[in-house]
Design a protein around this motif. Sequence first.
Motif, PDB file in Angstrom:
ATOM      1  N   ALA A   1       3.180   6.889  -0.782  1.00  0.00           N
ATOM      2  CA  ALA A   1       3.477   6.247  -2.063  1.00  0.00           C
ATOM      3  C   ALA A   1       2.573   5.034  -2.287  1.00  0.00           C
ATOM      4  N   ALA A   2       2.288   4.291  -1.243  1.00  0.00           N
ATOM      5  CA  ALA A   2       1.419   3.125  -1.386  1.00  0.00           C
ATOM      6  C   ALA A   2       0.006   3.538  -1.782  1.00  0.00           C
ATOM      7  N   TRP A   3      -0.488   4.620  -1.227  1.00  0.00           N
ATOM      8  CA  TRP A   3      -1.834   5.075  -1.570  1.00  0.00           C
ATOM      9  C   TRP A   3      -1.872   5.727  -2.947  1.00  0.00           C
ATOM     10  N   ARG A   4      -0.788   6.380  -3.366  1.00  0.00           N
ATOM     11  CA  ARG A   4      -0.755   6.985  -4.699  1.00  0.00           C
ATOM     12  C   ARG A   4      -0.785   5.922  -5.786  1.00  0.00           C
ATOM     13  N   VAL A   5      -0.216   4.763  -5.534  1.00  0.00           N
ATOM     14  CA  VAL A   5      -0.249   3.688  -6.526  1.00  0.00           C
ATOM     15  C   VAL A   5      -1.678   3.202  -6.727  1.00  0.00           C
ATOM     16  N   LEU A   6      -2.461   3.175  -5.672  1.00  0.00           N
ATOM     17  CA  LEU A   6      -3.815   2.640  -5.746  1.00  0.00           C
ATOM     18  C   LEU A   6      -4.850   3.650  -6.229  1.00  0.00           C
ATOM     19  N   SER A   7      -4.509   4.921  -6.240  1.00  0.00           N
ATOM     20  CA  SER A   7      -5.501   5.925  -6.619  1.00  0.00           C
ATOM     21  C   SER A   7      -5.728   5.899  -8.129  1.00  0.00           C
ATOM     22  N   ASP A   8      -6.957   6.223  -8.530  1.00  0.00           N
ATOM     23  CA  ASP A   8      -7.318   6.251  -9.949  1.00  0.00           C
ATOM     24  C   ASP A   8      -7.125   7.631 -10.557  1.00  0.00           C
TER      25      ASP A   8
ATOM     26  N   ASP B   1      -5.736  10.650 -12.389  1.00  0.00           N
ATOM     27  CA  ASP B   1      -4.756  10.781 -13.462  1.00  0.00           C
ATOM     28  C   ASP B   1      -4.010  12.091 -13.281  1.00  0.00           C
TER      29      ASP B   1
END
Length: 51
Positions: free
Chosen positions: A37-44, A46
């Motif tokens: 979840a932490a990495w999904r927030v930072l990914s660009d 769409d």
Amino acid sequence: MNMLIYLIPIALFLGGLGLFAFLWSLKSGQYEDLDGAAWRVLSDKDDKPDA
């Protein structure tokens, strides 16, 4: 002192309920991917479809 007759079983029931909920969450895999979840927030990326 008579109130302890009611409060102790209620406290034990609520503690058992919390333990059951925790064990259920372990069994259902809630703690499998803690970093995802932490990495999904930072990914660009769409995730919305282009429409």
